[in-house]
Design an enzyme around this catalytic site. Structure first.
Site, short mmCIF file in Angstrom:
data_model
loop_
_atom_site.label_atom_id
_atom_site.label_comp_id
_atom_site.label_asym_id
_atom_site.label_seq_id
_atom_site.Cartn_x
_atom_site.Cartn_y
_atom_site.Cartn_z
N GLU A 186 -10.54 7.24 4.39
CA GLU A 186 -9.51 6.62 5.23
C GLU A 186 -9.55 7.19 6.65
O GLU A 186 -10.61 7.41 7.21
CB GLU A 186 -8.15 6.76 4.55
N ASP A 231 0.86 -1.18 0.00
CA ASP A 231 0.00 0.00 0.00
C ASP A 231 0.90 1.24 0.00
O ASP A 231 2.13 1.15 0.09
CB ASP A 231 -0.93 -0.01 1.21
#
Length: 614
Positions: free
Chosen positions: A464, A267
């Site tokens: 997020e 990521d």
């Protein structure tokens, strides 16, 4: 998947430096096509809010065409290798202006319709292909256990069975056999991202291995069985070890037990949290089994460090060959070596991008995702000929309907940058000619002949960790700008949380005030909640006559209106339990409505469903 003889031959011709470059995924703002050619970089991506030109399909095609042509050219006697260009098209091709924006996953989960989800994925693939791209960093297979998590809306359900049922349908819809007709899928985030304590983004999942496998690993098997060729690693940790350095989870479980032969991608700057010593972080993550590294800005440093770690004996070159062999095999499976350049591909700049047919699928998804939580006095469905007042902050706000990961990383507000589609108000106006939007100049809100009110309430867009609900002491830092967002991932606890409560009346007290003011006028009030998760709405529920969970429906707000006015019945059922109260630290929420709950305006069906769900 072993490299074919063709790819094995290509691998044998690469220098160590070129192999390390193939293991790089850089962000477009930090790399030019000339650098891709000169270094032999393997992949480029667009982060949230990073787009070329005017952000039209033609701009994207031209951009990737330039990167692809440079990558295929080669330099310094090394062969050219077409790159993979990746994007987060997590609810449609949500980065691009004019795209069809679908409900976020939480809404699709409430639809309980795997066939629909496959069609959504297929449309998404078509629109990604229309921009000349190859790789969609989706689907998210998180099983979200705490709705304080800012990424709850990326989770289809809190129960793994539904996520596992959806996973193969999405992969099939996106990939469509790969080649010219599909895009590479990427199930994520391996593994346990939805199980972090207190719903902290990039936090710690504390679970026995049996529970980790039962809840968080189980959706991946069905995705791999239908041919998923890329998996992204989670920024979270499991029992004290970061997933990005977890050799047992990546190499032994994913690649070994599950037989995954594709590529594993990190990521965003995920390796930086492993160690303050960058060389050690590189060695540990490569040895853990990550093949491709999302290092948006520091990709040159990464290439040099891989070479240094191999020469120092900390990483075996056989591990590098395995990683690059997997990358080349995936590129070959995607048809990159045989397809024409992006500008000459069949689907590039295709007229179906944002088309009526695609938006019809999105409206169907909206209709099927809506969950009716309350319908006192059978207020719903509404009479399309009635005089209805439409109010609320979100009634005429397409950006709020779409939520985060839409045009910008944190989403946008208003209507200007969500082209096509409709707000809830615009959808109502198409159906109910006597409806009126609060604040318009003809004074209809003061008309004593109004017959009902619709109030659209809910959350502001976030993505997020920005959406985390956290107890916060002291002054949190401000939301980073787009430029700051390109920096290394800040990790848990460093992002400003959305708030410190799940209670909507504290997050947005103006919503409750609007409902109560209209109810005080003896108007039946229908509340429509736009949110990325279940929220504590006991006061709003009590104040309204009817209450609808609309999730984050995307660009097609007309789908909400069609159900409110009875063109279609409610079909959605909760895939996440609805909390009755704020969650105490380390404690589960008391459910107000269980998983599976959802009313219909058909009384007999609603009564039967209530018995089935307890």
């Amino acid at each position: 998947m072993k490299p074919s003889p063709r790819m094995a031959g290509l691998l044998s011709r690469l220098s160590l430096h070129r192999k390390a470059a193939q293991m790089v995924q850089a962000e477009r703002l930090h790399i030019t096509p000339e650098q891709v050619r000169d270094f032999g970089v393997g992949s480029v991506l667009s982060g949230g809010g990073s787009f070329p030109g005017r952000n039209r399909p033609a701009d994207w095609v031209a951009m990737n065409d330039a990167y692809w042509a440079a990558s295929a050219e080669g330099s310094d006697g090394q062969p050219g290798i077409p790159l993979l260009y990746a994007v987060d098209a997590i609810h449609g091709h949500n980065n691009v202006l004019g795209a069809t924006v679908f409900p976020h996953n939480i809404g699709l989960g409430a639809a309980h319709d795997p066939a629909l989800v496959e069609r959504v994925a297929r449309v998404t693939a078509r629109e990604v292909l229309a921009t000349g791209l190859d790789w969609n960093l989706a689907p998210t297979l998180a099983v979200a256990g705490d709705c304080r998590w800012g990424r709850t809306y990326e989770s289809f359900a809190e129960v793994p069975d539904l996520v596992a049922e959806y996973a193969p349908r999405i992969v099939r819809g996106l990939q469509a056999g790969l080649g010219a007709g599909g895009v590479l899928a990427c199930p994520k985030h391996w593994v346990g991202d939805g199980g972090t304590m207190d719903g902290v983004d990039q936090g710690e999942t504390l679970a026995e291995e049996a529970e980790l496998r039962r809840t968080h690993v189980s959706p991946y098997g069905p995705a791999l069985e239908v041919g998923a060729l890329a998996v992204m690693v989670s920024l979270s940790s499991w029992n004290g070890t970061l997933c990005h350095e977890h050799r047992y989870l990546i190499t032994e479980v994913l690649k070994g037990e599950l037989g995954f032969s594709g590529l594993v991608v990190s990521d965003w700057n995920g390796i930086f949290a492993i160690s303050d010593d960058f060389g050690e972080a590189v060695a540990r993550s490569v040895n853990a089994g990550i093949d491709l590294f999302m290092v948006p800005a520091q990709w040159q440093r990464f290439i040099s460090e891989v070479v240094r770690q191999v020469k120092a004996g900390n990483v075996e070159e056989a591990r590098i060959d395995d990683a690059v062999g997997r990358i080349l095999a995936v590129k070959e499976a995607c048809g990159l070596f045989d397809q024409p350049r992006p500008a000459a591909r069949k689907w590039s700049n295709h007229a179906s991008f944002g088309s009526a047919d695609h938006r019809n699928v999105a409206r169907e998804a909206v209709r099927k995702s809506l969950v009716l939580l309350k319908n006192e006095g059978n207020v719903l469905p509404l009479d399309r000929d009635a005089r209805i007042l439409v109010a609320g902050r979100i009634a005429h706000d397409r950006g709020a309907l779409c939520g985060g990961f839409t045009v910008e990383w944190q989403g946008v507000r208003g209507n200007d940058r969500i082209e096509g589609g409709a707000s809830v108000w615009e959808g109502i106006r198409q159906i109910a000619p006597r409806a009126h939007l609060f604040g318009e100049s003809d004074g209809a809100e003061d008309d004593g002949h109004l017959e009902a009110a619709i109030v659209v309430i809910g959350e502001k867009p976030y993505a997020e960790g920005m959406g985390d609900i956290r107890d916060w002491t002291g002054s949190p830092p401000e939301t980073p700008s787009v430029d700051e967002a390109q920096a290394p991932a800040p990790g848990p606890g460093l992002l400003r949380p959305y708030g410190d409560t799940l209670r909507l009346s504290r997050l947005h007290p103006e919503d409750l005030a609007t409902i109560r003011s209209l109810r005080a006028r003896d108007l039946p009030v229908v509340a429509v909640l736009v949110s990325g998760r279940p929220l504590v709405v006991t006061e709003e529920l009590e104040a309204a006559d009817a209450f609808v969970a609309a999730w984050l429906p995307g660009s097609e707000g007309a789908g909400v209106a069609q159900v409110l006015f009875g063109d279609h019945d409610f079909r959605g059922r909760l895939a996440h339990a609805w909390p009755a109260n704020d969650v105490a630290r380390g404690e589960p929420a008391e459910p107000l409505f269980p998983v599976g709950y959802g009313l219909r305006t058909d009384f007999e069906f609603s009564a039967r469903l209530g018995k089935e769900t307890g």
